[in-house]
Design an enzyme around this catalytic site. Structure first.
Site, short mmCIF file in Angstrom:
data_model
loop_
_atom_site.label_atom_id
_atom_site.label_comp_id
_atom_site.label_asym_id
_atom_site.label_seq_id
_atom_site.Cartn_x
_atom_site.Cartn_y
_atom_site.Cartn_z
N TRP A 60 0.84 -1.20 0.00
CA TRP A 60 0.00 0.00 0.00
C TRP A 60 0.87 1.25 0.00
O TRP A 60 0.56 2.22 -0.69
CB TRP A 60 -0.98 -0.01 1.17
CG TRP A 60 -1.92 -1.18 1.12
CD1 TRP A 60 -2.04 -2.18 2.03
CD2 TRP A 60 -2.86 -1.48 0.08
NE1 TRP A 60 -3.00 -3.08 1.62
CE2 TRP A 60 -3.51 -2.68 0.44
CE3 TRP A 60 -3.20 -0.87 -1.12
CZ2 TRP A 60 -4.49 -3.27 -0.37
CZ3 TRP A 60 -4.18 -1.45 -1.93
CH2 TRP A 60 -4.82 -2.64 -1.54
N ASP B 108 -1.59 6.78 6.27
CA ASP B 108 -2.61 5.82 5.84
C ASP B 108 -2.86 4.88 7.02
O ASP B 108 -2.03 4.03 7.34
CB ASP B 108 -2.10 5.04 4.62
CG ASP B 108 -3.07 3.96 4.14
OD1 ASP B 108 -4.11 3.76 4.80
OD2 ASP B 108 -2.78 3.32 3.12
N LYS C 50 -11.88 -1.74 6.84
CA LYS C 50 -10.99 -2.56 7.67
C LYS C 50 -11.34 -2.46 9.15
O LYS C 50 -11.20 -3.41 9.88
CB LYS C 50 -9.52 -2.17 7.47
CG LYS C 50 -9.09 -2.11 6.00
CD LYS C 50 -8.47 -3.40 5.51
CE LYS C 50 -8.31 -3.45 4.00
NZ LYS C 50 -7.54 -2.36 3.42
C1 LIG Z 1 -6.86 -1.99 2.08
C2 LIG Z 1 -5.85 -0.92 2.16
C3 LIG Z 1 -5.75 0.09 1.20
C4 LIG Z 1 -6.61 0.12 -0.04
O1 LIG Z 1 -7.89 0.50 0.29
P1 LIG Z 1 -9.03 0.69 -0.82
O2 LIG Z 1 -10.12 1.29 0.00
O3 LIG Z 1 -9.34 -0.64 -1.37
O4 LIG Z 1 -8.51 1.62 -1.86
C5 LIG Z 1 -4.80 1.07 1.37
N1 LIG Z 1 -3.98 1.08 2.44
C6 LIG Z 1 -4.05 0.13 3.39
C7 LIG Z 1 -3.12 0.19 4.55
C8 LIG Z 1 -4.98 -0.89 3.28
O5 LIG Z 1 -5.05 -1.85 4.23
#
Ligand SMILES: *Cc1c(COP(=O)(O)O)cnc(C)c1O
Length: 356
Positions: A102, A169, A193
Site C-alpha cells: 500500500w 494511511d 478494515k
Molecule cells: C486496504 C488498504 C488500502 C486500499 O484500500 P481501498 O479502500 O481498497 O482503496 C490502502 N492502504 C491500506 C493500509 C490498506 O489496508
C-alpha cells in the site's frame, strides 16, 4: 452459525451493528422509509453525517484542534492521489516511507506530481520489518507513512518527529489503539478494515495545511471543497456512512479507543504467544514490529497444511489464508473480532500439535 471471521477486508463488524443496519434497510428511524431510499439531503441523513463527523473527532481526541473529518469515496487508493494533489507544491517534493504494497501504491501516485523521496524501504526483506533509522528532509512538503501494513503484518509502534506535515494511511488500524492523533496532519482510512462497510473513506485533515500548492485542483479531488460542502459535495455513500456511524457509536459505548486497545492487545498476545510457543508454527515478521491487527504466520512443515486447513474450517474459522504475496496464514483481528474467536484458533493450533 456465525463464523469466526478473520477476513482482512472487508471484514467483521460488531454483530449488533449488523442487526441495527439491517433494521434500517427496512425502516430507518421509524420513518417508514429504508435508509437506501432516502435523500442524502434529508434531515435524517444530514444528522447522520454530522454525528459521524463529530464522533470521529471525539474518538480521536481531535475536537477543537483545527481538524475536519470527511467521508469520501474512491477508497484509500484515491487518497494516494488526493494527498499529493492537495499537499505537494508545484515543483515541490514529498517524503515517503516504503513499508509495503500500500505504501508503494501511494508512492507511485505521488511521483506524477513531483519529486518523491523514499526515506527508507524494507522491500529488500519482503517488507518483514519497519525501517527505523532514517531522516526526513525538512524541505519536503509532507512525510507519508502507513501505520499498519495489512498484507505483511507489520505495524509502526512509534512515529518520527518532524517539522513538516505528517500524513498517515491508517486504513487497517484506525480506532484500534491510543495514539496522539494531533501529531498527524492528515489521516486517511478506507472504512472497510476497522470502521464500516466498503464504500466510504475517512479523511481527517488539519485545515491549516490546505490551500498551499499553487495548483488548480478539480473540485471532486479538493479537500477544501469537501470541507466547505460538509462532506456532501456530491452524493455520499449513504449506507456506508450510516453503518460506520453505528460502529463508531458501538466503540464509544465500549469505552472508546483506550478500551478497545486493551482488548486488541489481549487478542494479539494470545495468538502471538501461541505462534511462538507452538513448534509447528512461525511468525513471518520481526517481533518488535508485529501488527496487533493482522498476524501473519507460516507452518514450519507444509505436510501439516491439509490437516490444519481442515481443522480450522471445521472449527468455524473463516478468512485466515495469507495474502498471495506472503503465503501462509493471516489472522486479521480487527476491533469487532471477539477474544473468544482468537481462543478458538489457538485451540486448533494446539490440537494440531497434539495430532501430528
Ligand atoms: C486496504 C488498504 C488500502 C486500499 O484500500 P481501498 O479502500 O481498497 O482503496 C490502502 N492502504 C491500506 C493500509 C490498506 O489496508
Amino acid at each position: 452459525m456465525k463464523k469466526h471471521n478473520y477476513s482482512a477486508g472487508p471484514c467483521i463488524l460488531p454483530q449488533e451493528v449488523f442487526e441495527e443496519a439491517s433494521k434500517s434497510i427496512l425502516n430507518f428511524n421509524e420513518s417508514g422509509l429504508s435508509i437506501l431510499e432516502i435523500s442524502h439531503r434529508s434531515k435524517d441523513f444530514v444528522a447522520v453525517m454530522e454525528e459521524a463527523r463529530a464522533l470521529v473527532l471525539e474518538l480521536l481526541n481531535l475536537e477543537g484542534k483545527g481538524y475536519q473529518a470527511l467521508f469520501l469515496q474512491g477508497g484509500a487508493s484515491l487518497e494516494f492521489l488526493m494527498v499529493p494533489y492537495n499537499l505537494m507544491k508545484t515543483n515541490g517534493k514529498a517524503a515517503y516511507l516504503d513499508t509495503g504494497t500500500w505504501a508503494s501504491g501511494a508512492i507511485k501516485e505521488a511521483k506524477a506530481f513531483g519529486e518523491t523521496v523514499i526515506v527508507a524501504s524494507s522491500k529488500d526483506a519482503n517488507y518483514n520489518y519497519i525501517p527505523k533509522d532514517y531522516s526526513i528532509p525538512t524541505d519536503a512538503d509532507y512525510f507519508h507513512c502507513t501505520s499498519n501494513n495489512t498484507i505483511f503484518g507489520t505495524q509502526m509502534k512509534s512515529f518520527p518527529n518532524t517539522t513538516i506535515p505528517v500524513v498517515c494511511d491508517m486504513s487497517s488500524d484506525i480506532f484500534s489503539r491510543s495514539l496522539d492523533f494531533s501529531k498527524f496532519d492528515l489521516i486517511y482510512a478506507g472504512a472497510q478494515k476497522n470502521m464500516g462497510p466498503a464504500g466510504t473513506t475517512l479523511v481527517v485533515v488539519k485545515e491549516e495545511i490546505l490551500g498551499k500548492t499553487g495548483r488548480a485542483i478539480p473540485n471532486i479531488l479538493n479537500y477544501e471543497q469537501h470541507i466547505a460542502k460538509e462532506s456532501m459535495y456530491n452524493t455520499p455513500a449513504v449506507f456506508a456512512v450510516y453503518t460506520s456511524l453505528l460502529t463508531l457509536k458501538w466503540l464509544k459505548k465500549l469505552g472508546g479507543i483506550s478500551a478497545i486497545e486493551k482488548i486488541n492487545e489481549a487478542k494479539a498476545n494470545l495468538l502471538y504467544t501461541e505462534i511462538d510457543r507452538n513448534p509447528l508454527f512461525k511468525g513471518t515478521v520481526l517481533k518488535e514490529d508485529r501488527s496487533a491487527m493482522n498476524a501473519t504466520f507460516l507452518l514450519e512443515n507444509q505436510d501439516h497444511q491439509e490437516l490444519f486447513d481442515s481443522m480450522w474450517k471445521k472449527a468455524g474459522i473463516s478468512g485466515i489464508n495469507g495474502h498471495r504475496s506472503v503465503g501462509g496464514y493471516r489472522a486479521s483481528m480487527y476491533n469487532a473480532l471477539p477474544l473468544d474467536s482468537v481462543q478458538v484458533l489457538v485451540d486448533v493450533m494446539k490440537e494440531l500439535e497434539k495430532n501430528s
